[in-house]
Enzyme design. Structure first.
Site, mmCIF file in Angstrom:
data_model
loop_
_atom_site.group_PDB
_atom_site.id
_atom_site.type_symbol
_atom_site.label_atom_id
_atom_site.label_comp_id
_atom_site.label_asym_id
_atom_site.label_seq_id
_atom_site.Cartn_x
_atom_site.Cartn_y
_atom_site.Cartn_z
ATOM 1 N N ASP A 1 -0.437 52.713 3.577
ATOM 2 C CA ASP A 1 -1.039 51.605 4.333
ATOM 3 C C ASP A 1 -2.212 50.988 3.565
ATOM 4 O O ASP A 1 -2.883 51.662 2.788
ATOM 5 C CB ASP A 1 -1.521 52.131 5.695
ATOM 6 C CG ASP A 1 -1.764 51.006 6.681
ATOM 7 O OD1 ASP A 1 -1.285 49.872 6.438
ATOM 8 O OD2 ASP A 1 -2.442 51.250 7.704
ATOM 9 N N ASN B 1 7.327 46.657 11.994
ATOM 10 C CA ASN B 1 6.910 45.661 10.994
ATOM 11 C C ASN B 1 7.767 44.389 11.025
ATOM 12 O O ASN B 1 7.375 43.368 10.454
ATOM 13 C CB ASN B 1 6.920 46.263 9.572
ATOM 14 C CG ASN B 1 5.787 47.237 9.315
ATOM 15 O OD1 ASN B 1 5.935 48.179 8.528
ATOM 16 N ND2 ASN B 1 4.642 47.042 9.954
HETATM 17 C C1 IPE Z 1 2.523 51.742 9.117
HETATM 18 O O1 IPE Z 1 1.611 50.762 8.739
HETATM 19 C C2 IPE Z 1 3.860 51.437 8.555
HETATM 20 C C3 IPE Z 1 3.957 51.531 7.113
HETATM 21 C C4 IPE Z 1 3.028 51.967 6.299
HETATM 22 C C5 IPE Z 1 5.209 51.121 6.560
HETATM 23 P P1 IPE Z 1 1.221 49.593 9.748
HETATM 24 O O2 IPE Z 1 0.171 48.788 9.065
HETATM 25 O O3 IPE Z 1 2.434 48.873 10.187
HETATM 26 O O4 IPE Z 1 0.633 50.418 10.956
HETATM 27 P P2 IPE Z 1 -0.347 49.992 12.100
HETATM 28 O O5 IPE Z 1 0.159 48.713 12.671
HETATM 29 O O6 IPE Z 1 -1.687 49.820 11.462
HETATM 30 O O7 IPE Z 1 -0.325 51.139 13.061
HETATM 31 C C1 IPE Z 2 1.357 48.702 4.454
HETATM 32 O O1 IPE Z 2 0.359 47.789 4.201
HETATM 33 C C2 IPE Z 2 2.712 48.190 4.039
HETATM 34 C C3 IPE Z 2 3.568 47.769 5.161
HETATM 35 C C4 IPE Z 2 3.324 48.031 6.410
HETATM 36 C C5 IPE Z 2 4.780 47.053 4.824
HETATM 37 P P1 IPE Z 2 -0.097 46.730 5.283
HETATM 38 O O2 IPE Z 2 0.666 45.463 5.050
HETATM 39 O O3 IPE Z 2 0.044 47.282 6.645
HETATM 40 O O4 IPE Z 2 -1.589 46.521 4.893
HETATM 41 P P2 IPE Z 2 -2.799 46.313 5.897
HETATM 42 O O5 IPE Z 2 -2.790 47.445 6.860
HETATM 43 O O6 IPE Z 2 -2.569 44.992 6.569
HETATM 44 O O7 IPE Z 2 -4.000 46.305 5.017
HETATM 45 MG MG MG Z 3 -1.232 48.303 7.821
#
Ligand code: IPE
Ligand code: IPE
Ligand code: MG
Length: 314
Positions: free
Chosen positions: A34, A82
């Site tokens: 993340d 997502n």
């Molecule tokens: C969790 O990250 C999913 C992945 C790393 C693929 P998110 O960014 O989607 O999670 P939340 O929304 O902060 O819980």
């Molecule tokens: C994790 O990074 C990757 C996916 C969930 C695809 P994020 O896209 O959630 O990054 P933040 O949490 O917005 O920084």
């Molecule tokens: Mg994230």
């Protein structure tokens, strides 16, 4: 030398590698990757640039785990939730996954990586689905290192579909619902051939599991770091592994140094001992576990029927 410089030297990857015990590595590491978006935002880049940088961290992590001899790594790359993100970001992520599979296909084959993908693959674009199937087939013989990518994945969805499959198998007479146990249930999950993760790492400072491997992480050690995923380095992984090795994994029992007898596999059998009545208030363990049980347990209410208790633990 300044304190900050000293710390840098002490924490360098080489020194950390020396602290790592190769004989006590986790058998399965799972990572919630993340923070790509925030990493990009901090630099004034587009979110997709953050995802691109994240792929590089993923590649390095795969190779380091494999080189260390950790047999299984699961990376959470895209959750079922997502799909709610803006269409443009989702489309670019799909392109990135395609690129990842294309670029690393040969490397996986050459380097003995077995690739598996878990999640609702049928929701991914057709070309991605085809690539996944091809790569899974081409790498299936590799048995030293398994890389599982969780794509379009949801832990609750996985549990629900396991339940649905079990119901169907019950109707067909393939499963006896009265004797269904945890091991059988786990066989219906997409991770059936993997051990449960010993260690779950989440980057970016969030302390939640976001629907990742809900059944499988029941007893995993959790490691949270503020580092954003594109900055996750060899040093970070080593730090997580060293931290893991310092944990006392009691799995509901007592520490080894408390002279606890060997691991109890059949909990329900031992539960009968736990609840053997000595008098109205106090219970003691009467089996070989006795030396592990320091205090008699005072129960406020009437004692439970021992057979009932063991059926809960079944
Ligand atoms: C969790 O990250 C999913 C992945 C790393 C693929 P998110 O960014 O989607 O999670 P939340 O929304 O902060 O819980
Ligand atoms: C994790 O990074 C990757 C996916 C969930 C695809 P994020 O896209 O959630 O990054 P933040 O949490 O917005 O920084
Ligand atoms: Mg994230």
């Amino acid at each position: 030398m300044y304190q900050a410089d000293l710390e840098k030297v002490h924490n360098s990857a080489e020194i950390l590698a020396d602290q790592l015990r190769i004989d006590a590595l986790p058998q399965h590491v799972a990572i919630i990757m993340d923070g790509n978006g925030r990493w990009a935002l901090e630099r004034g880049y587009s979110r997709i640039a953050g995802h691109r940088a994240g792929v590089e961290s993923a590649r390095e992590t795969v190779l380091l785990c494999r080189d260390l001899g950790i047999p299984a790594l699961t990376l959470y790359a895209f959750s079922l939730e997502n799909w709610k993100r803006p269409q443009e970001e989702v489309a670019l992520l799909m392109e990135l996954f395609t690129e990842f599979f294309q670029q690393h296909c040969r490397q996986f084959l050459q380097e003995g990586v077995r690739l598996r993908v878990i999640g609702r693959i049928e929701l991914l674009p057709k070309p991605v689905q085809i690539m996944i199937r091809e790569l899974e087939r081409a790498t299936q013989a590799a048995d030293q290192f398994t890389l599982t990518l969780a794509l379009s994945y949801s832990g609750r969805d996985e549990i629900l579909s396991a339940v649905n499959k079990i119901v169907r198998d019950t109707e067909k007479g393939l499963v006896d619902r009265h004797s269904l146990n945890e091991a059988q249930f786990a066989q219906y999950l997409s991770t059936a051939d993997l051990p449960d993760p010993d260690l779950v790492i989440r980057t970016s400072g969030e302390s939640r599991v976001s629907n990742f491997l809900l059944w499988q992480i029941a007893y995993s050690e959790l490691y949270f770091t503020k580092t954003l995923w594109p900055d996750f380095s060899r040093r970070e992984l080593l730090m997580a592994l060293i931290d893991y090795q310092a944990r006392d994994r009691r799995l509901g029992g007592l520490s080894e140094n408390k002279e606890c007898p060997e691991q109890i596999s059949d909990v329900s059998k031992h539960a009968e001992f736990f609840y053997e009545e000595k008098d109205k208030e106090a219970y003691r363990v009467t089996s070989s576990l006795e030396k592990c049980w320091y205090q008699p347990v005072s129960l406020a209410s009437e004692p439970q029927d021992p057979s009932l208790v063991s059926s809960w633990l079944d």
